[in-house]
Enzyme design. Structure first.
Site, PDB file in Angstrom:
ATOM      1  N   HIS A 198       0.932  -1.111   0.100  1.00 15.22           N
ATOM      2  CA  HIS A 198      -0.022  -0.072   0.019  1.00 15.22           C
ATOM      3  C   HIS A 198       0.999   1.156  -0.133  1.00 15.22           C
ATOM      4  O   HIS A 198       1.438   1.606   0.868  1.00 15.22           O
ATOM      5  CB  HIS A 198      -0.719  -0.042   1.266  1.00 15.22           C
ATOM      6  CG  HIS A 198      -1.876   1.257   1.422  1.00 15.22           C
ATOM      7  ND1 HIS A 198      -3.193   0.813   1.462  1.00 15.22           N
ATOM      8  CD2 HIS A 198      -1.909   2.518   1.026  1.00 15.22           C
ATOM      9  CE1 HIS A 198      -3.932   2.096   1.434  1.00 15.22           C
ATOM     10  NE2 HIS A 198      -2.782   2.793   1.067  1.00 15.22           N
ATOM     11  N   HIS A 229       1.351   5.513  -1.620  1.00 13.50           N
ATOM     12  CA  HIS A 229       0.941   6.645  -2.589  1.00 13.50           C
ATOM     13  C   HIS A 229       2.351   7.196  -3.181  1.00 13.50           C
ATOM     14  O   HIS A 229       3.035   7.559  -2.537  1.00 13.50           O
ATOM     15  CB  HIS A 229       0.229   7.512  -1.815  1.00 13.50           C
ATOM     16  CG  HIS A 229      -0.875   7.231  -1.031  1.00 13.50           C
ATOM     17  ND1 HIS A 229      -2.269   7.260  -1.727  1.00 13.50           N
ATOM     18  CD2 HIS A 229      -1.220   6.284   0.036  1.00 13.50           C
ATOM     19  CE1 HIS A 229      -3.098   6.703  -0.882  1.00 13.50           C
ATOM     20  NE2 HIS A 229      -2.428   6.075   0.249  1.00 13.50           N
ATOM     21  N   ARG A 282       1.969   9.361  -5.701  1.00 12.86           N
ATOM     22  CA  ARG A 282       1.422  10.677  -6.651  1.00 12.86           C
ATOM     23  C   ARG A 282       1.964  10.548  -8.243  1.00 12.86           C
ATOM     24  O   ARG A 282       1.950   9.401  -8.692  1.00 12.86           O
ATOM     25  CB  ARG A 282       2.125  11.661  -5.953  1.00 12.86           C
ATOM     26  CG  ARG A 282       2.075  11.893  -4.586  1.00 12.86           C
ATOM     27  CD  ARG A 282       0.554  11.917  -3.942  1.00 12.86           C
ATOM     28  NE  ARG A 282       0.586  12.097  -2.415  1.00 12.86           N
ATOM     29  CZ  ARG A 282      -0.473  11.414  -1.567  1.00 12.86           C
ATOM     30  NH1 ARG A 282      -1.500  10.673  -2.089  1.00 12.86           N
ATOM     31  NH2 ARG A 282      -0.284  11.875  -0.369  1.00 12.86           N
ATOM     32  N   LYS A 313      -9.730  -0.533  -5.612  1.00  9.62           N
ATOM     33  CA  LYS A 313      -9.834   0.396  -4.098  1.00  9.62           C
ATOM     34  C   LYS A 313     -11.142   0.902  -3.644  1.00  9.62           C
ATOM     35  O   LYS A 313     -11.415   1.747  -4.614  1.00  9.62           O
ATOM     36  CB  LYS A 313      -8.501   1.463  -4.160  1.00  9.62           C
ATOM     37  CG  LYS A 313      -8.605   2.217  -2.913  1.00  9.62           C
ATOM     38  CD  LYS A 313      -8.040   1.466  -1.574  1.00  9.62           C
ATOM     39  CE  LYS A 313      -8.065   2.367  -0.186  1.00  9.62           C
ATOM     40  NZ  LYS A 313      -7.042   2.741   0.077  1.00  9.62           N
ATOM     41  N   HIS A 334     -10.499   1.179   2.415  1.00  4.43           N
ATOM     42  CA  HIS A 334     -10.254   2.202   3.161  1.00  4.43           C
ATOM     43  C   HIS A 334     -11.315   2.092   4.285  1.00  4.43           C
ATOM     44  O   HIS A 334     -12.557   2.631   3.819  1.00  4.43           O
ATOM     45  CB  HIS A 334     -10.165   3.601   2.703  1.00  4.43           C
ATOM     46  CG  HIS A 334      -9.940   4.865   3.623  1.00  4.43           C
ATOM     47  ND1 HIS A 334      -8.627   5.296   3.509  1.00  4.43           N
ATOM     48  CD2 HIS A 334     -10.661   5.450   4.888  1.00  4.43           C
ATOM     49  CE1 HIS A 334      -8.447   6.172   4.743  1.00  4.43           C
ATOM     50  NE2 HIS A 334      -9.849   6.152   5.285  1.00  4.43           N
ATOM     51  N   HIS A 380      -4.599  -0.448   6.124  1.00  5.92           N
ATOM     52  CA  HIS A 380      -4.172   0.326   7.164  1.00  5.92           C
ATOM     53  C   HIS A 380      -4.985   0.192   8.499  1.00  5.92           C
ATOM     54  O   HIS A 380      -5.410   1.497   9.006  1.00  5.92           O
ATOM     55  CB  HIS A 380      -3.601   1.771   6.906  1.00  5.92           C
ATOM     56  CG  HIS A 380      -4.634   2.473   5.989  1.00  5.92           C
ATOM     57  ND1 HIS A 380      -5.880   2.375   6.368  1.00  5.92           N
ATOM     58  CD2 HIS A 380      -4.509   2.878   4.588  1.00  5.92           C
ATOM     59  CE1 HIS A 380      -6.825   3.028   5.388  1.00  5.92           C
ATOM     60  NE2 HIS A 380      -5.856   3.372   4.357  1.00  5.92           N
ATOM     61  N   ASP A 390       1.374   2.754   3.553  1.00  6.23           N
ATOM     62  CA  ASP A 390       0.617   3.951   3.187  1.00  6.23           C
ATOM     63  C   ASP A 390       1.339   5.307   3.333  1.00  6.23           C
ATOM     64  O   ASP A 390       0.911   6.190   3.621  1.00  6.23           O
ATOM     65  CB  ASP A 390      -0.585   3.929   4.220  1.00  6.23           C
ATOM     66  CG  ASP A 390      -1.790   4.767   4.077  1.00  6.23           C
ATOM     67  OD1 ASP A 390      -1.881   5.268   2.775  1.00  6.23           O
ATOM     68  OD2 ASP A 390      -2.520   5.450   4.994  1.00  6.23           O
ATOM     69  N   HIS A 409       3.177  14.608   1.258  1.00 10.63           N
ATOM     70  CA  HIS A 409       2.522  15.982   1.111  1.00 10.63           C
ATOM     71  C   HIS A 409       3.664  16.843   1.224  1.00 10.63           C
ATOM     72  O   HIS A 409       4.444  16.812   2.429  1.00 10.63           O
ATOM     73  CB  HIS A 409       1.465  16.260   2.075  1.00 10.63           C
ATOM     74  CG  HIS A 409       0.227  15.396   1.815  1.00 10.63           C
ATOM     75  ND1 HIS A 409      -0.965  15.590   1.067  1.00 10.63           N
ATOM     76  CD2 HIS A 409      -0.280  14.279   2.528  1.00 10.63           C
ATOM     77  CE1 HIS A 409      -1.768  14.643   1.090  1.00 10.63           C
ATOM     78  NE2 HIS A 409      -1.497  13.761   1.940  1.00 10.63           N
ATOM     79  N   ALA A 420      -4.134  15.001   5.414  1.00 10.42           N
ATOM     80  CA  ALA A 420      -3.658  13.690   6.275  1.00 10.42           C
ATOM     81  C   ALA A 420      -2.654  12.838   5.216  1.00 10.42           C
ATOM     82  O   ALA A 420      -2.915  12.843   4.022  1.00 10.42           O
ATOM     83  CB  ALA A 420      -5.001  12.746   6.303  1.00 10.42           C
TER      84      ALA A 420
HETATM   85  O1  DOR Z   1      -3.495   9.726   5.618  1.00  5.48           O
HETATM   86  C1  DOR Z   1      -3.960   9.430   4.438  1.00  5.48           C
HETATM   87  N1  DOR Z   1      -3.266   9.859   3.209  1.00  5.48           N
HETATM   88  N2  DOR Z   1      -4.740   8.580   4.221  1.00  5.48           N
HETATM   89  C2  DOR Z   1      -5.245   8.095   3.126  1.00  5.48           C
HETATM   90  O2  DOR Z   1      -6.061   7.164   3.123  1.00  5.48           O
HETATM   91  C3  DOR Z   1      -4.982   8.947   1.768  1.00  5.48           C
HETATM   92  C4  DOR Z   1      -3.371   9.487   2.281  1.00  5.48           C
HETATM   93  C5  DOR Z   1      -3.143  10.324   1.142  1.00  5.48           C
HETATM   94  O3  DOR Z   1      -3.334  10.027  -0.076  1.00  5.48           O
HETATM   95  O4  DOR Z   1      -2.545  11.400   1.489  1.00  5.48           O
HETATM   96 ZN    ZN Z   2      -3.335   4.948   1.629  1.00 12.47          ZN
END
Ligand code: DOR
Ligand code: ZN
Length: 347
Positions: free
Chosen positions: A16, A18, A20, A102, A139, A177, A250, A254, A266
């Site tokens: 899992h 991300h 981007r 998902k 999720h 998660h 996860d 950011h 988040a």
């Molecule tokens: O904290 C998180 N950030 N939880 C998620 O489910 C998505 C993720 C994100 O894409 O930033």
């Molecule tokens: Zn995630």
């Protein structure tokens, strides 16, 4: 803790992550590719990746951004919406573009604005997925504003996940998660078709971390960290040796400015030291001998994929996590920023 000083693992996977897109992807991808042979790539781009062709194109952009010499395979997922078409989802799975689909409840988290508003709306998709053995990645939080944010995972089990699995008992589900003892109890009670991923942050921190001496945006992710009893239940599950639990970071990068804001995003960016972070937990729990199953075996077995060849070696020794990481020109604060971890990858 043991006095063991090295640990050799079969190459692990991240079930899992991300990544981007664009410059940030090029900046964060090397961290994942350094540690993991494969990763399940989340589709919550803006706009989300929903089609077979769009997903194949995203996969190609990832492959093109890999540093020369990397041996890394992105496993793609499709983002379910109220409009998802069972035939398109099944085609993507059968063509090997989608490894899984998902489910984001609409507005549950970052990039979930196009998610599913009511699970009943995707019943034909889920039925088809159950028929073809395609995993559903969940999720697991309700979005009902009347439900306390710390209860949203437990309420999701009761309102959505338990009824779904009663309706489609053969559906293969990864409860992503997980953050609560409730989720551990639920996963333990279900058959082998239900598994869960656990992040490093939910093994390391409880909800106090978000308020330690002031508001700490870099400890904020969704599902949000819960109270200590839940963290302890997650540590027990991850290190239990049960084949139902596997590594899923996860990692969710950011930009600093998007986190340190009046309405911070988040997500915790843990990719740079993910394996080192998990190793610290397994060491503290006296379970280093179980890290390989969690990191390298349980995931592929659940997904029906071959185990990786090759190994990665960890050694006991200090590694200082930087305060900030430059991801293709975007400054991002990593998990454990400024801390020293006790296991490092031997290059
Ligand atoms: O904290 C998180 N950030 N939880 C998620 O489910 C998505 C993720 C994100 O894409 O930033
Ligand atoms: Zn995630």
């Amino acid at each position: 803790m043991t006095t063991q000083t090295t640990l050799t693992l079969r190459r692990p996977d991240d079930w899992h992550v991300h990544l981007r897109d664009g410059g940030v992807m090029a900046g964060v991808l090397p961290y994942t590719a350094r540690q993991f042979a494969r990763a399940i790539i989340m589709p919550n781009l803006s706009p989300p990746v929903t089609s077979v062709e769009g997903t194949a194109a995203y996969r190609q952009r990832i492959l093109d951004a890999l540093p020369a010499g990397s041996d890394f395979t992105p496993l793609m997922t499709c983002y379910l919406t109220d409009a998802s078409d069972p035939a398109e989802i099944a085609r993507g799975f059968e063509e090997g573009v989608f490894t899984a689909a998902k489910l984001y409840p609409a507005h549950a988290t970052t990039g979930a604005a196009h998610g599913v508003t009511d699970i009943a709306r995707i019943r034909p998709v889920l039925e088809r997925m159950a028929d073809i053995g395609m995993p559903l990645l969940v999720h697991g939080e309700v979005t009902d504003a009347a439900v306390d944010i710390f209860d949203r995972e437990a309420v999701f089990i009761e309102r959505v996940l338990a009824p779904l699995l009663a309706d489609l008992p053969g559906l293969r589900v990864v409860f992503e998660h997980i953050t609560t003892a409730d989720a551990v109890a639920f996963v333990d009670a279900m058959g082998a078709n239900v598994a869960a991923t656990i992040t490093p942050q939910h093994l390391h921190i409880n909800r106090n971390a978000m308020f330690a001496g002031g508001l700490r945006p870099h400890a904020y992710c969704l599902p949000v960290a819960k109270r200590e009893a839940h963290r302890l239940a997650l540590r027990k599950a991850a290190t239990s040796g049960s084949a139902k639990y596997f590594l899923g970071t996860d990692s969710a990068p950011h930009a600093v400015a998007a986190k340190e804001s009046a309405c911070g995003c988040a997500g915790i960016f843990n990719a740079p030291y993910a394996l080192e972070s998990y190793a610290a937990v397994f060491d503290e729990e006296g379970a280093l001998d179980r890290l390989e199953a969690f990191a390298s075996e349980n995931g592929p077995r659940f997904y029906g994929l071959a185990l990786n060849e090759g190994t990665v070696m960890l050694e006991r020794g200090a590694v200082v996590v930087p305060d900030v990481i430059d991801a293709g020109g975007t400054a991002i604060v990593p998990f454990h920023a400024g801390q020293t971890l006790g296991w490092r990858i031997k290059d």
